[in-house]
Design an enzyme around this catalytic site. Structure first.
Site, PDB file in Angstrom:
ATOM      1  N   VAL A   1     -27.294  14.392   0.049  1.00 51.72           N
ATOM      2  CA  VAL A   1     -26.157  13.686   0.028  1.00 51.72           C
ATOM      3  C   VAL A   1     -25.707  14.055  -1.438  1.00 51.72           C
ATOM      4  O   VAL A   1     -26.434  14.414  -2.359  1.00 51.72           O
ATOM      5  CB  VAL A   1     -26.137  12.225   0.052  1.00 51.72           C
ATOM      6  CG1 VAL A   1     -26.126  11.712   1.426  1.00 51.72           C
ATOM      7  CG2 VAL A   1     -27.103  11.375  -0.776  1.00 51.72           C
ATOM      8  N   SER A   2     -24.106  13.891  -1.848  1.00 47.28           N
ATOM      9  CA  SER A   2     -23.829  14.178  -3.003  1.00 47.28           C
ATOM     10  C   SER A   2     -23.751  13.235  -4.157  1.00 47.28           C
ATOM     11  O   SER A   2     -24.159  13.632  -5.213  1.00 47.28           O
ATOM     12  CB  SER A   2     -22.346  14.829  -2.818  1.00 47.28           C
ATOM     13  OG  SER A   2     -22.267  15.939  -2.134  1.00 47.28           O
ATOM     14  N   SER A   3     -23.811  12.135  -3.622  1.00 45.99           N
ATOM     15  CA  SER A   3     -23.659  10.908  -4.716  1.00 45.99           C
ATOM     16  C   SER A   3     -24.822   9.880  -4.421  1.00 45.99           C
ATOM     17  O   SER A   3     -25.275   9.708  -3.397  1.00 45.99           O
ATOM     18  CB  SER A   3     -22.304  10.293  -4.632  1.00 45.99           C
ATOM     19  OG  SER A   3     -22.157   9.660  -3.483  1.00 45.99           O
TER      20      SER A   3
ATOM     21  N   GLN B   1     -23.632   7.306  -1.908  1.00 47.26           N
ATOM     22  CA  GLN B   1     -24.096   7.558  -0.378  1.00 47.26           C
ATOM     23  C   GLN B   1     -25.391   7.399  -0.310  1.00 47.26           C
ATOM     24  O   GLN B   1     -25.874   6.728   0.794  1.00 47.26           O
ATOM     25  CB  GLN B   1     -23.863   9.088  -0.093  1.00 47.26           C
ATOM     26  CG  GLN B   1     -22.262   9.586  -0.239  1.00 47.26           C
ATOM     27  CD  GLN B   1     -22.313  11.065  -0.108  1.00 47.26           C
ATOM     28  OE1 GLN B   1     -22.917  11.875  -0.764  1.00 47.26           O
ATOM     29  NE2 GLN B   1     -21.370  11.334   0.840  1.00 47.26           N
TER      30      GLN B   1
ATOM     31  N   GLU C   1     -17.131  15.491   0.945  1.00 43.14           N
ATOM     32  CA  GLU C   1     -18.178  16.267  -0.006  1.00 43.14           C
ATOM     33  C   GLU C   1     -17.746  17.656  -0.351  1.00 43.14           C
ATOM     34  O   GLU C   1     -17.519  17.977  -1.455  1.00 43.14           O
ATOM     35  CB  GLU C   1     -19.790  16.385   0.441  1.00 43.14           C
ATOM     36  CG  GLU C   1     -20.418  14.834   0.545  1.00 43.14           C
ATOM     37  CD  GLU C   1     -21.821  15.105   0.879  1.00 43.14           C
ATOM     38  OE1 GLU C   1     -22.281  16.207   0.797  1.00 43.14           O
ATOM     39  OE2 GLU C   1     -22.387  14.118   1.399  1.00 43.14           O
TER      40      GLU C   1
END
Length: 224
Positions: free
Chosen positions: A81-83, A86, A182
């Protein structure tokens, strides 16, 4: 007889192939000519080499290959995941679980999780995955979507994996909205990065021009 355990490299020189097949080097050259020159690849310098997959095919043709299930190999389940938000929302764990549930015949599964942009090619989990694949110990790399591995250059990663005997398996059926968000975030980050580099180039150019003008003025004053 040879098995996958005997093939520890992704590529082999013609002399190595001839020795493994127990044939003369010139005989191997004739085989390559008969195949239309498809047995070997070439480096930028023009040197020929054979990939592991093609070598396995030749060994089978010469009855020098023993097919055995490689229970030592593992399947990697990769989630990203990007963050951190998340991750805290459970998206990362759900992604990994969805893969584990979708593939029922996983062999010695190893779960690798990453938090970071798909544009970042130095993610800790990704580097661990590549090291595992390069060791020849991986049978499959299981992901939900291509961009879980990388936003750009997926084909290069896929070829890298295949050259080490690992196959990338996609299990996602529908591109989720979160992944679309994303993508927008990554594209904005990419634009910001290039804008910053362009501004830096312009700033350096402006500074060089100003330095040149100052040097010219100072030289003129010294000559008076």
């Amino acid at each position: 007889m040879y098995t996958y355990k005997d093939l520890t490299k992704p590529t082999y020189r013609p002399s190595e192939v001839a020795k493994m097949l127990n044939i003369h080097y010139n005989t191997l050259r004739l085989k390559d000519i008969d195949s239309g020159g498809t047995l070997f690849e070439r480096t930028d310098a023009g040197r020929r080499y054979m990939t592991k997959d093609k070598l396995v095919t030749l060994l089978k043709q010469h009855r020098l290959w023993y097919e055995v299930a490689n229970t030592d190999k593992i399947d990697i389940v990769y989630a990203r995941v990007s963050s951190h938000q998340q991750k805290e929302n459970g998206d990362l764990d759900r992604q990994a679980v969805s893969i584990l549930e979708a593939i029922g015949d996983l062999n010695n599964p190893m779960v690798i999780k990453d938090v970071g942009s798909g544009l970042n090619d130095k993610r800790k989990g990704l580097l661990t995955l590549m090291d595992k694949v390069a060791s020849g110990d991986v049978s499959r790399v299981c992901i939900t979507y291509k961009d879980r591995l990388t936003r750009f250059g997926f084909n290069y990663l896929e070829k890298f994996c295949l050259s080490h005997g690992a196959k990338i398996v996609l299990v996602g059926q529908e591109y989720p909205k979160s992944a679309q968000e994303e993508l927008v975030h990554d594209m904005m980050s990419l634009m910001a990065s290039f804008s910053g580099k362009l501004y830096g180039m312009r700033s350096r150019h402006k500074s060089q021009v100003e330095d040149y003008q100052l040097d010219t003025i100072m030289t003129g004053l010294d000559d008076e």
